[in-house]
Scaffold this motif. Structure first.
Motif, PDB file in Angstrom:
ATOM      1  N   ARG A 400       0.845  -1.208   0.000  1.00  0.00           N
ATOM      2  CA  ARG A 400       0.000   0.000   0.000  1.00  0.00           C
ATOM      3  C   ARG A 400       0.878   1.254   0.000  1.00  0.00           C
ATOM      4  O   ARG A 400       0.590   2.230  -0.696  1.00  0.00           O
ATOM      5  N   ARG A 404       1.310   4.035  -2.981  1.00  0.00           N
ATOM      6  CA  ARG A 404       0.946   5.387  -2.557  1.00  0.00           C
ATOM      7  C   ARG A 404      -0.564   5.586  -2.510  1.00  0.00           C
ATOM      8  O   ARG A 404      -1.091   6.611  -2.945  1.00  0.00           O
ATOM      9  N   THR A 405      -1.261   4.588  -1.983  1.00  0.00           N
ATOM     10  CA  THR A 405      -2.709   4.700  -1.855  1.00  0.00           C
ATOM     11  C   THR A 405      -3.055   5.498  -0.609  1.00  0.00           C
ATOM     12  O   THR A 405      -2.432   5.345   0.446  1.00  0.00           O
ATOM     13  N   THR A 406      -4.016   6.378  -0.736  1.00  0.00           N
ATOM     14  CA  THR A 406      -4.432   7.211   0.395  1.00  0.00           C
ATOM     15  C   THR A 406      -5.803   6.814   0.923  1.00  0.00           C
ATOM     16  O   THR A 406      -6.274   7.387   1.903  1.00  0.00           O
ATOM     17  N   GLU A 407      -6.457   5.851   0.269  1.00  0.00           N
ATOM     18  CA  GLU A 407      -7.787   5.454   0.713  1.00  0.00           C
ATOM     19  C   GLU A 407      -7.707   4.794   2.081  1.00  0.00           C
ATOM     20  O   GLU A 407      -6.771   4.065   2.404  1.00  0.00           O
TER      21      GLU A 407
END
Length: 461
Positions: A400, A404-407
């Motif tokens: 993750r 670079r996922t921000t969810e």
């Protein structure tokens, strides 16, 4: 019994602990070697082990007379059989491990057309009867091909060991299912031998086996004997269905229209049984026959689909027949396992110079290949399952962070494995379909290195 990814050491411990190698230290060494190979399944032994001490220890392990193919793989087989679900399919098939014709290897036999050298591996891969979940290997037999004597008569052929006997031997090796458990062996045309079904019946297992010859005489419901072809032609068509076919080398994906016929017929004891069959006190075997034929195939298709299947399972209606056909359709999974063993694990590329060494290593690689194949099945069978239940949480966290996922929502297994495949080269475009085990595995190997780097970085702080 849902397969779960673990870190390499935990996986090796789960699959090889308890191996009877004559010395506890050998078991410890096997687990270490399995851990090293699990990190990069296609690597050579020098690359996988990483240093001379570990490589030398691996060579000593494979040299031991107590360390052989069965001793290494049996803990995995036993675990799979003992934890099988209420009903499972066992896909049986043979593949050749061909080391080519130029290498000098002691103890191997002829393979292919006789120009290659190596050995054959007959395996039973246990899978779900409902979906594409791969549980593992229920048993295997490794053997060497014997050249056929010139001028051999039919009587002499019946008296010597036949290669086709391996189907029945594997059924006996795997044995009977646990109480309240049902196993169905799914086999190709090589299994079409009365003795194979006789041995399956004695073990209390069911089967779906493809017919090799329609000329075999069977006894119909009317008590009369006739060729199987005539028996099938005497009953009306039960229905039809369509089947989506995957693309194959030289053949694009297509949808085939198929008709279905089924009939109950009794397979008769051969008039001149082999000596190995005589000792089983054989009796006629009543079973069902399901016939699938393609209609109106494209002009480019040279061999339209025609499957004629024997089965011990009851077939009373079209729905039953379609279920039997669906079991046979799953045979592509063992073909994928063969591919994982040869391509993903480079089974024929290792440069050892003695057959017993290569056989022992193949036992280890066989189990590694299962792990490769399981990667693809988890995402498809349980897409909404939390990713942290299918893979170590630290692996999910590192991926993750890399993506670079921000969810805030947690990943499901489908999203995790899709992102993992992108790490391995999968583009994920609209027309790309779903990723295969090869791109997922390449991504998994990269992720393992990233996790190891993150752990090292934390220790250095």
């Amino acid at each position: 019994m849902s397969p779960t990814l673990t870190d390499p050491e935990a996986w090796a411990q789960a699959n090889f602990a308890g191996a009877d190698l004559g010395d506890k230290r050998r078991e410890t060494r096997l687990i270490r070697l399995a851990t090293q190979i699990a990190v990069d399944s296609s690597a050579s032994l020098p690359k996988a082990t990483g240093n001379w001490d570990d490589l030398r220890a691996a060579y000593r392990l494979l040299d031991s007379s107590a360390v052989n193919f069965r001793a290494i793989a049996e803990p995995h087989w036993r675990s799979i059989r003992e934890t099988s679900p209420e009903m499972a399919l066992i896909l049986d098939d043979t593949t050749e491990i061909d080391f080519g014709c130029t290498r000098q290897i002691q103890g191997v036999g002829p393979v292919g057309t006789g120009t290659g050298q190596g050995f054959l591996l007959h395996s039973g891969l246990m899978v779900s009867h409902k979906d594409e979940v791969v549980y593992g290997l229920a048993g295997q037999i490794l053997f060497h091909r014997k050249p056929v004597p010139k001028g051999e008569s039919r009587t002499q052929r019946r008296k010597r060991d036949r290669e086709s006997e391996v189907w029945g031997k594997l059924i006996e090796l795997i044995g009977s299912p646990l109480q309240n458990t049902r196993w169905v062996h799914v086999m190709d045309r090589g299994s079409d031998d009365f003795e194979v079904y006789c041995r399956a019946q004695r073990q209390g297992v069911d089967w779906v086996g493809r017919v090799k010859s329609l000329h075999r005489r069977v006894q119909g419901a009317d008590g009369l004997e006739r060729p199987l072809q005539e028996e099938l032609e005497s009953v009306p068509q039960a229905g039809c269905f369509t089947l989506k076919l995957r693309s194959r080398p030289g053949l694009p994906a297509r949808t085939a229209k198929l008709t279905v016929t089924f009939v109950r017929a009794t397979m008769l004891v051969p008039r001149q049984p082999a000596d190995s069959l005589k000792g089983l006190d054989p009796q006629p075997i009543a079973q069902y026959v399901v016939c699938v034929r393609e209609v109106d195939p494209p002009a480019s298709v040279k061999e339209p689909i025609e499957w004629v299947l024997y089965t011990s399972l009851e077939v009373a209606c079209l729905e039953d027949a379609l279920r039997i056909i669906s079991y046979y359709e799953k045979r592509w999974l063992i073909e994928e396992w063969h591919k994982a063993l040869k391509s993903g694990c480079s089974a024929a590329d290792h440069q050892l110079k003695a057959s017993h060494r290569l056989e022992a290593l193949t036992g280890l690689l066989s189990v590694v290949a299962v792990r490769l194949l399981q990667l693809k099945g988890i995402a498809r069978s349980e897409p909404e399952r939390p990713a942290i239940e299918a893979a170590p949480p630290k692996y999910v966290a590192v991926l993750r962070a890399f993506r670079r996922t921000t969810e805030a929502l947690p990943w499901g297994t489908y999203q995790f494995f899709r992102e993992l495949a992108k790490l391995g080269g999968f583009l994920g475009r609209k027309g790309d379909g779903e990723p295969g085990w090869q791109t997922i595995w390449r991504g998994w190997m990269k992720l393992q290195a990233m996790v190891q780097g993150a752990e090292l970085d934390l220790r250095l702080e």
